[in-house]
Write a protein that holds these residues in place. Structure first.
Motif, mmCIF file in Angstrom:
data_model
loop_
_atom_site.group_PDB
_atom_site.id
_atom_site.type_symbol
_atom_site.label_atom_id
_atom_site.label_comp_id
_atom_site.label_asym_id
_atom_site.label_seq_id
_atom_site.Cartn_x
_atom_site.Cartn_y
_atom_site.Cartn_z
ATOM 1 N N HIS A 35 37.685 49.876 32.155
ATOM 2 C CA HIS A 35 37.122 49.582 33.470
ATOM 3 C C HIS A 35 36.450 48.217 33.430
ATOM 4 N N VAL A 36 36.745 47.384 34.431
ATOM 5 C CA VAL A 36 36.081 46.094 34.603
ATOM 6 C C VAL A 36 35.722 45.966 36.073
ATOM 7 N N VAL A 37 34.492 45.562 36.354
ATOM 8 C CA VAL A 37 34.082 45.330 37.741
ATOM 9 C C VAL A 37 34.631 43.956 38.135
ATOM 10 N N ILE A 38 35.789 43.942 38.752
ATOM 11 C CA ILE A 38 36.482 42.686 39.021
ATOM 12 C C ILE A 38 35.786 41.872 40.110
ATOM 13 N N ASP A 39 35.032 42.523 40.984
ATOM 14 C CA ASP A 39 34.289 41.776 41.994
ATOM 15 C C ASP A 39 33.061 41.084 41.408
ATOM 16 N N GLU A 40 32.722 41.386 40.159
ATOM 17 C CA GLU A 40 31.633 40.709 39.455
ATOM 18 C C GLU A 40 32.198 40.012 38.214
ATOM 19 N N LEU A 41 33.369 39.433 38.375
ATOM 20 C CA LEU A 41 34.056 38.776 37.263
ATOM 21 C C LEU A 41 33.309 37.525 36.825
ATOM 22 N N ALA A 42 33.133 37.375 35.531
ATOM 23 C CA ALA A 42 32.471 36.196 34.982
ATOM 24 C C ALA A 42 33.490 35.176 34.471
ATOM 25 N N HIS A 51 52.760 35.708 20.296
ATOM 26 C CA HIS A 51 53.892 35.325 21.148
ATOM 27 C C HIS A 51 54.000 36.155 22.425
ATOM 28 N N GLN A 52 52.908 36.782 22.833
ATOM 29 C CA GLN A 52 52.872 37.503 24.101
ATOM 30 C C GLN A 52 51.712 36.974 24.919
ATOM 31 N N LEU A 53 51.858 37.016 26.246
ATOM 32 C CA LEU A 53 50.810 36.526 27.146
ATOM 33 C C LEU A 53 49.925 37.682 27.613
ATOM 34 N N TYR A 54 48.621 37.439 27.564
ATOM 35 C CA TYR A 54 47.620 38.417 27.985
ATOM 36 C C TYR A 54 46.631 37.743 28.927
ATOM 37 N N TRP A 55 46.080 38.518 29.836
ATOM 38 C CA TRP A 55 44.995 38.061 30.689
ATOM 39 C C TRP A 55 43.729 38.707 30.162
ATOM 40 N N TYR A 56 42.748 37.873 29.849
ATOM 41 C CA TYR A 56 41.452 38.329 29.365
ATOM 42 C C TYR A 56 40.485 38.244 30.542
ATOM 43 N N LEU A 57 39.899 39.370 30.907
ATOM 44 C CA LEU A 57 38.952 39.442 32.020
ATOM 45 C C LEU A 57 37.607 39.918 31.485
ATOM 46 N N LEU A 58 36.543 39.224 31.855
ATOM 47 C CA LEU A 58 35.186 39.566 31.436
ATOM 48 C C LEU A 58 34.326 39.635 32.684
ATOM 49 N N ASP A 59 33.629 40.776 32.870
ATOM 50 C CA ASP A 59 32.747 40.863 34.037
ATOM 51 C C ASP A 59 31.317 40.500 33.640
ATOM 52 N N GLN A 60 30.445 40.423 34.629
ATOM 53 C CA GLN A 60 29.071 39.981 34.387
ATOM 54 C C GLN A 60 28.254 40.994 33.600
ATOM 55 N N ASN A 61 28.758 42.210 33.454
ATOM 56 C CA ASN A 61 28.067 43.240 32.666
ATOM 57 C C ASN A 61 28.504 43.220 31.202
ATOM 58 N N GLY A 62 29.482 42.367 30.876
ATOM 59 C CA GLY A 62 29.974 42.285 29.507
ATOM 60 C C GLY A 62 31.205 43.125 29.232
ATOM 61 N N GLN A 101 47.533 27.757 23.800
ATOM 62 C CA GLN A 101 47.129 29.083 23.330
ATOM 63 C C GLN A 101 46.248 29.796 24.347
ATOM 64 N N ARG A 102 45.462 29.022 25.125
ATOM 65 C CA ARG A 102 44.521 29.574 26.112
ATOM 66 C C ARG A 102 44.476 28.692 27.345
ATOM 67 N N LEU A 103 44.127 29.329 28.452
ATOM 68 C CA LEU A 103 43.921 28.593 29.692
ATOM 69 C C LEU A 103 42.841 29.306 30.483
ATOM 70 N N LEU A 104 41.791 28.581 30.848
ATOM 71 C CA LEU A 104 40.746 29.138 31.699
ATOM 72 C C LEU A 104 41.280 29.187 33.127
ATOM 73 N N LEU A 105 41.348 30.389 33.686
ATOM 74 C CA LEU A 105 41.864 30.564 35.045
ATOM 75 C C LEU A 105 40.748 30.586 36.081
ATOM 76 N N TRP A 106 39.600 31.131 35.685
ATOM 77 C CA TRP A 106 38.488 31.238 36.624
ATOM 78 C C TRP A 106 37.211 31.495 35.841
ATOM 79 N N SER A 107 36.109 30.930 36.312
ATOM 80 C CA SER A 107 34.815 31.218 35.697
ATOM 81 C C SER A 107 33.791 31.479 36.785
#
Length: 114
Positions: A35-42, A51-62, A101-107
């Motif tokens: 579970h990630v609170v996506i409306d409070e995404l950090a 060799h696989q692509l992943y999306w890393y999502l971090l919310d403001q609660n950690g 290797q990485r790309l910041l999509l949103w902060s």
């Protein structure tokens, strides 16, 4: 907080993601639920791991989620994040896994469009 729950008691293991009421719920192939609170995404990043692509999502609660692009309903996540002001869509289109290797999509310094 990342909450892990087992779905192994069920006969069918669901591997997908859902976004409901500002919360992203990702059902992992192992049966765990993230579970990630996506409306409070950090932070949101695109990462290449083994060799696989992943999306890393971090919310403001950690709480965090590492979601493979091969996940069913992955387009739902991409469409949802496009509504965030400052989402790096151009960078996403130009991302080259053979070089990057990485790309910041949103902060969280950016703000979501209401």
């Amino acid at each position: 907080m990342t909450v892990w729950q087992s779905l192994l008691a069920q006969k069918e293991v669901v591997r997908s993601l859902h976004i409901e009421a500002g919360e992203l719920i990702y059902y992992r192939p192992s049966g765990a639920i993230t579970h990630v609170v996506i409306d409070e995404l950090a932070r949101a990043e695109l990462r290449q791991i083994n060799h696989q692509l992943y999306w890393y999502l971090l919310d403001q609660n950690g709480s965090f989620a590492l979601i493979p692009e091969t996940c069913p309903q992955f387009g739902l996540l991409r469409r949802y994040l496009l509504s965030f002001r400052g989402f790096n869509y151009d960078g996403l289109l130009r991302f080259d896994p053979s070089i990057d290797q990485r790309l910041l999509l949103w902060s969280m310094t950016d703000q979501r469009v209401a």
